[in-house]
Scaffold this motif. Structure first.
Motif, PDB file in Angstrom:
ATOM      1  N   THR A   1       0.824  -1.217   0.000  1.00 36.69           N
ATOM      2  CA  THR A   1       0.000   0.000   0.000  1.00 36.69           C
ATOM      3  C   THR A   1       0.856   1.264   0.000  1.00 36.69           C
ATOM      4  OG1 THR A   1      -0.228  -0.082   2.408  1.00 36.69           O
ATOM      5  CG2 THR A   1      -1.965  -1.137   1.091  1.00 36.69           C
ATOM      6  N   TYR A   2       2.117   1.140   0.374  1.00 32.70           N
ATOM      7  CA  TYR A   2       3.031   2.281   0.304  1.00 32.70           C
ATOM      8  C   TYR A   2       3.348   2.613  -1.152  1.00 32.70           C
ATOM      9  CZ  TYR A   2       7.222   5.134   0.814  1.00 32.70           C
ATOM     10  OH  TYR A   2       8.143   6.151   0.719  1.00 32.70           O
ATOM     11  N   TYR A   3       3.588   1.586  -1.964  1.00 27.37           N
ATOM     12  CA  TYR A   3       4.012   1.785  -3.351  1.00 27.37           C
ATOM     13  C   TYR A   3       2.858   1.821  -4.361  1.00 27.37           C
ATOM     14  CZ  TYR A   3       8.785   0.891  -1.808  1.00 27.37           C
ATOM     15  OH  TYR A   3       9.991   0.962  -1.181  1.00 27.37           O
ATOM     16  N   PHE A   4       1.722   1.230  -4.017  1.00 24.52           N
ATOM     17  CA  PHE A   4       0.627   1.077  -4.975  1.00 24.52           C
ATOM     18  C   PHE A   4      -0.683   1.499  -4.330  1.00 24.52           C
ATOM     19  CE2 PHE A   4       3.921  -2.123  -5.556  1.00 24.52           C
ATOM     20  CZ  PHE A   4       4.355  -1.810  -6.829  1.00 24.52           C
ATOM     21  N   THR A   5      -1.576   2.107  -5.122  1.00 26.74           N
ATOM     22  CA  THR A   5      -2.841   2.605  -4.580  1.00 26.74           C
ATOM     23  C   THR A   5      -3.827   1.480  -4.299  1.00 26.74           C
ATOM     24  OG1 THR A   5      -3.747   2.972  -6.793  1.00 26.74           O
ATOM     25  CG2 THR A   5      -2.606   4.828  -5.729  1.00 26.74           C
TER      26      THR A   5
ATOM     27  N   LEU B   1      -4.738  -3.061  -5.384  1.00 31.14           N
ATOM     28  CA  LEU B   1      -4.372  -4.260  -6.125  1.00 31.14           C
ATOM     29  C   LEU B   1      -4.458  -4.049  -7.637  1.00 31.14           C
ATOM     30  CD1 LEU B   1      -3.384  -7.124  -5.732  1.00 31.14           C
ATOM     31  CD2 LEU B   1      -5.771  -7.878  -5.580  1.00 31.14           C
ATOM     32  N   ASP B   2      -5.458  -3.302  -8.091  1.00 32.93           N
ATOM     33  CA  ASP B   2      -5.567  -3.029  -9.529  1.00 32.93           C
ATOM     34  C   ASP B   2      -4.355  -2.251 -10.033  1.00 32.93           C
ATOM     35  OD1 ASP B   2      -7.988  -4.339  -9.704  1.00 32.93           O
ATOM     36  OD2 ASP B   2      -9.194  -2.510  -9.603  1.00 32.93           O
ATOM     37  N   ASP B   3      -3.908  -1.265  -9.262  1.00 33.46           N
ATOM     38  CA  ASP B   3      -2.724  -0.478  -9.623  1.00 33.46           C
ATOM     39  C   ASP B   3      -1.482  -1.363  -9.650  1.00 33.46           C
ATOM     40  OD1 ASP B   3      -1.041   1.796 -10.105  1.00 33.46           O
ATOM     41  OD2 ASP B   3      -0.634   1.912  -7.945  1.00 33.46           O
TER      42      ASP B   3
ATOM     43  N   ALA C   1       2.563  -4.205 -12.764  1.00 33.47           N
ATOM     44  CA  ALA C   1       3.271  -5.470 -13.017  1.00 33.47           C
ATOM     45  C   ALA C   1       3.130  -5.860 -14.483  1.00 33.47           C
ATOM     46  CB  ALA C   1       2.736  -6.565 -12.096  1.00 33.47           C
ATOM     47  N   PHE C   2       1.903  -5.728 -15.017  1.00 32.99           N
ATOM     48  CA  PHE C   2       1.706  -6.018 -16.438  1.00 32.99           C
ATOM     49  C   PHE C   2       2.573  -5.100 -17.292  1.00 32.99           C
ATOM     50  CE2 PHE C   2      -2.811  -7.702 -15.555  1.00 32.99           C
ATOM     51  CZ  PHE C   2      -2.434  -9.033 -15.705  1.00 32.99           C
ATOM     52  N   ALA C   3       2.630  -3.824 -16.945  1.00 30.36           N
ATOM     53  CA  ALA C   3       3.448  -2.869 -17.709  1.00 30.36           C
ATOM     54  C   ALA C   3       4.928  -3.248 -17.628  1.00 30.36           C
ATOM     55  CB  ALA C   3       3.226  -1.448 -17.194  1.00 30.36           C
TER      56      ALA C   3
ATOM     57  N   LEU D   1      -6.577  -1.377 -18.565  1.00 25.43           N
ATOM     58  CA  LEU D   1      -5.407  -2.183 -18.928  1.00 25.43           C
ATOM     59  C   LEU D   1      -5.131  -2.165 -20.429  1.00 25.43           C
ATOM     60  CD1 LEU D   1      -5.861  -5.267 -16.599  1.00 25.43           C
ATOM     61  CD2 LEU D   1      -4.154  -3.446 -16.416  1.00 25.43           C
ATOM     62  N   ARG D   2      -6.077  -1.661 -21.193  1.00 22.69           N
ATOM     63  CA  ARG D   2      -5.874  -1.637 -22.647  1.00 22.69           C
ATOM     64  C   ARG D   2      -4.744  -0.703 -23.043  1.00 22.69           C
ATOM     65  NH1 ARG D   2     -12.084  -2.170 -24.137  1.00 22.69           N
ATOM     66  NH2 ARG D   2     -12.288  -4.290 -23.345  1.00 22.69           N
ATOM     67  N   SER D   3      -4.448   0.272 -22.213  1.00 26.05           N
ATOM     68  CA  SER D   3      -3.305   1.140 -22.525  1.00 26.05           C
ATOM     69  C   SER D   3      -2.011   0.333 -22.491  1.00 26.05           C
ATOM     70  CB  SER D   3      -3.238   2.324 -21.562  1.00 26.05           C
ATOM     71  OG  SER D   3      -3.028   1.881 -20.238  1.00 26.05           O
ATOM     72  N   VAL D   4      -1.934  -0.651 -21.598  1.00 23.45           N
ATOM     73  CA  VAL D   4      -0.752  -1.518 -21.541  1.00 23.45           C
ATOM     74  C   VAL D   4      -0.684  -2.382 -22.792  1.00 23.45           C
ATOM     75  CG1 VAL D   4       0.426  -3.356 -20.257  1.00 23.45           C
ATOM     76  CG2 VAL D   4      -0.769  -1.541 -19.011  1.00 23.45           C
ATOM     77  N   THR D   5      -1.806  -3.008 -23.158  1.00 27.67           N
ATOM     78  CA  THR D   5      -1.781  -3.876 -24.339  1.00 27.67           C
ATOM     79  C   THR D   5      -1.555  -3.067 -25.618  1.00 27.67           C
ATOM     80  OG1 THR D   5      -4.202  -3.867 -24.522  1.00 27.67           O
ATOM     81  CG2 THR D   5      -3.196  -5.692 -23.295  1.00 27.67           C
TER      82      THR D   5
END
Length: 188
Positions: free
Chosen positions: A52-56, A58-60, A65-67, A125-129
């Protein structure tokens, strides 16, 4: 009376990256649905609060991670084509890519497919794909026209998926023939 012991603070400059790599490993083993903060924290060997310190949320964390995986795969993909100097080199490079996955670990393809499925349900997540597909096409556009690169990129994705999922995947010769047909000028 002695002074209280000073709290020892762990210096961990790569914690965020370790968490992201652990998330990739967890998604490979358990899928997106089985990926939780607790499982990732345990895999990364970090306190749960670090997430929670590094990420807002689980979705973030999953999106980052995907990126990270996409960036790593994009670098390997681009490097795979560095030696291409001719049309025959391109056919060989694409064939090798399909059969050897450009040095990617099999579990990375599992996570890539998890990303594809997650992106179907989560437009964020489509921005990653999209970025990943643009980068792949950009590499191929060094050798062929943009419309050919788009088709070749789709062919590569499909051939890799078929190799990954098929009980009787195409042989190297069949793959080479499919790549040659995709690159051949249309008759007339």
């Amino acid at each position: 009376m002695s002074a209280p012991a000073a709290r020892v603070r762990r210096v961990d400059p790569h914690r965020r990256e370790r968490i992201l790599d652990a998330a990739i490993d967890v998604m490979a083993a358990r899928g997106v649905a089985g990926t939780t903060h607790r499982v990732i924290a345990a895999a990364a060997d970090v306190p749960l609060g670090s997430l929670t310190y590094y990420f807002t949320g689980l979705d973030d964390l999953r999106a980052q991670a995907f990126a990270r995986l996409a960036e790593r795969a994009t670098r390997a993909y681009a490097a795979h084509f560095d030696g291409v100097r001719s049309a025959e080199d391109l056919v060989d490079a694409v064939t090798d890519l399909v059969h050897d996955a450009a040095g990617s670990r099999p579990d990375e393809w599992v996570v890539a497919y998890e990303l594809y499925l997650a992106a179907l349900r989560d437009p964020a997540l489509r921005s990653v794909t999209e970025a990943w597909m643009r980068a792949s096409r950009g590499v191929l556009e060094r050798f062929v026209a943009p419309d050919v690169a788009r088709g070749l990129d789709a062919l590569v994705e499909g051939l890799i998926m078929h190799r990954t999922l098929s009980t009787a995947p195409a042989s190297r010769d069949e793959t080479r023939a499919a790549v040659r047909r995709a690159l051949a000028p249309l008759p007339g």
